[in-house]
Every structure is written in structure tokens, then in C-alpha cells.
Design a protein around this motif. Sequence first.
Motif, short mmCIF file in Angstrom:
data_model
loop_
_atom_site.label_atom_id
_atom_site.label_comp_id
_atom_site.label_asym_id
_atom_site.label_seq_id
_atom_site.Cartn_x
_atom_site.Cartn_y
_atom_site.Cartn_z
N GLN A 4 -5.72 -4.10 -2.80
CA GLN A 4 -5.50 -2.72 -2.38
C GLN A 4 -5.47 -1.80 -3.59
N GLY A 12 -13.57 3.94 -1.78
CA GLY A 12 -14.11 2.62 -1.54
C GLY A 12 -15.64 2.60 -1.50
N VAL A 214 -6.25 0.16 10.99
CA VAL A 214 -6.63 -0.42 9.70
C VAL A 214 -5.55 -1.41 9.30
N ASP A 217 -7.45 -4.25 3.38
CA ASP A 217 -7.97 -3.35 2.35
C ASP A 217 -9.45 -3.03 2.55
N PHE A 218 -9.96 -3.34 3.74
CA PHE A 218 -11.35 -3.00 4.07
C PHE A 218 -11.44 -2.73 5.56
N TRP A 249 -12.42 6.55 6.12
CA TRP A 249 -11.93 5.26 5.62
C TRP A 249 -12.23 5.11 4.13
N ARG A 261 -10.58 2.63 1.39
CA ARG A 261 -10.98 1.30 1.86
C ARG A 261 -12.47 1.09 1.61
#
Length: 291
Positions: A4, A12, A214, A217-218, A249, A261
Amino acid sequence: MSGQRPPGEAAGTVRIGISGWRYKPWRSVFYPKGLAQKNELAYVAERMDSVEINGSFYALQTPASYVRWAAEVPENFVFAVKGSRYLTHLLRLRNAGTALPNFFASGLLALGPKLGPILWQLPPNLAFDPDVVRSFLSVLPRTTTAAVEFARSHDERLDGRTWLQSDAERPIRHCVEVRHPSFDCDEFVELMREQDAGIVVADSAGHFPQLFAVSSDFVYVRLHGAQELYVSGYPEESLQEWAARIDGWRTGASVADGLPRDVYVYCDNDVKVRAPYDAMRLREIVASRVR
């Protein structure tokens, strides 16, 4: 959550591709007429940066196949791997025994740095049982080195056709796609956060639950069709809406903790050859938002 990002760190990474690439109706439509089947993956990889391997859902693949696929794509390409339906649909997450080590021994670790998330798609008739789900997720290896040791427990059916090595220690991400309405509850979301596993955001024309929580971490998204499951394409307005969600996201703007993310998106509306075109257009829209 593993990997994270701390607050304020860069957004991300977004990867958008297709679920599978070997479809006969795509030939002479998406794939140019005369393109050899052996060159289809390379053709996809020139236009997208990720693919979901779905052959692994139907049968254990071989190390040679994974090695070949990894060699046919660029260095920055990533494969998601779909978990065996023997585990999800036949064993129904119970009594995995050696079946789970067999899956990890079958060659996916040969993808090396190109190994992305592992998708576990549950059947529509499998209701939420927290003990069963927790028991299954808790034994999954979370790094490549742990996966190697886990895979050594394979049975004799894999003798002579295993891949039991890793070139480096990397995290392994897992996500679950649910298809029974009983999973649409807070207890499931909390369990997934406890296990640091992703909840798949599935767009299935209303057939299956669409969960946006969510939990890791993705974020992993599967687009199965806007109006008709596996068939219909996504109109421009719908792709714009998905791009906005992806951006939320990616930046963390739409996530409760505000942390960015990584996002993986796969178009699975393959029947009428919509998947590759929708994926490419969605990539264009998302890229325009990043600039």
C-alpha cells in the motif's frame, strides 16, 4: 495491505486488456487476415499492456506455454492468471489438498515479473460461507518465493512438468469474482480486507452482483458486456463512465482512505468481437485523463 502506498505518493498504474486472445471469430476481424495464430498474442501486446489468461481456468497449463507467452510480449507487459475451475467450481474452495499446489506448480511462476494478479472466479450457485472463503484465502501464497515452496507439495500428476523456481521475490495479488447475491454484504467486504484480497468489480449486464468496495491495494475490473452478457459492446458514454471510475481508483480520489490503487481492467465481451475494440478505446480515454 501489502504494497500500500503512503499518502501523497504517486497515482497507481492502470492496465487495460482483454480476457483471453484465442477466439476464432476474431480472425480476419480484429486480427488481420492471414495472421498466424502463433502471432496473435504479440499482435495484442502491440495494442494493450495486459491480458487475462483464461485457459488456466479450464485446465492446468504447462511451463512451456507460460515461458512462450512471456517471450512473446514486451518487458512491461503483465498477465493476470485465472485460477483453476477445479478448485472454484468442482471443489468449491473446499478440500484443496494438492490441487492448489498443483496449480502453482503448473508454470505460472515462469512468467517472472510479468505475473500479475490471480483471479478466482466463483460459480453462480456458490453462496457466501465466511469460513470456507477465509480457509481458502488464508493458505494462498502471497509472494513468489512462498509460492515455490507451496508448489513443492504437488502430487505425482505434475511430475516432470513443474516450474519450481522464482527469479526474485515478488508479491502475488489475489482477487475474487463472486456470482451469488449472498456475497453482497459487509461481512464479505471485511473478510476480504482481513485477507488482503481484491473484490472484483464485475459488470455483467445485471446477471451477477456488482461490488465496488475496495479491499486491497489494487482494483480488478471485468467488463462482461453492457447490455448482454459476453456479447454487447460498450458505448462511448459508458466507457467514459468507466474511465472516470478508473481514474478515481488510480488517484485514490474515490477510495475511502484516499490512497492510490493500481487498476487492472479486462474486457470479456468477446462473442461479437467487441472486447479488443472496447479495451483499446478505454485505454485511449484513460490515457487522455492522465496527461
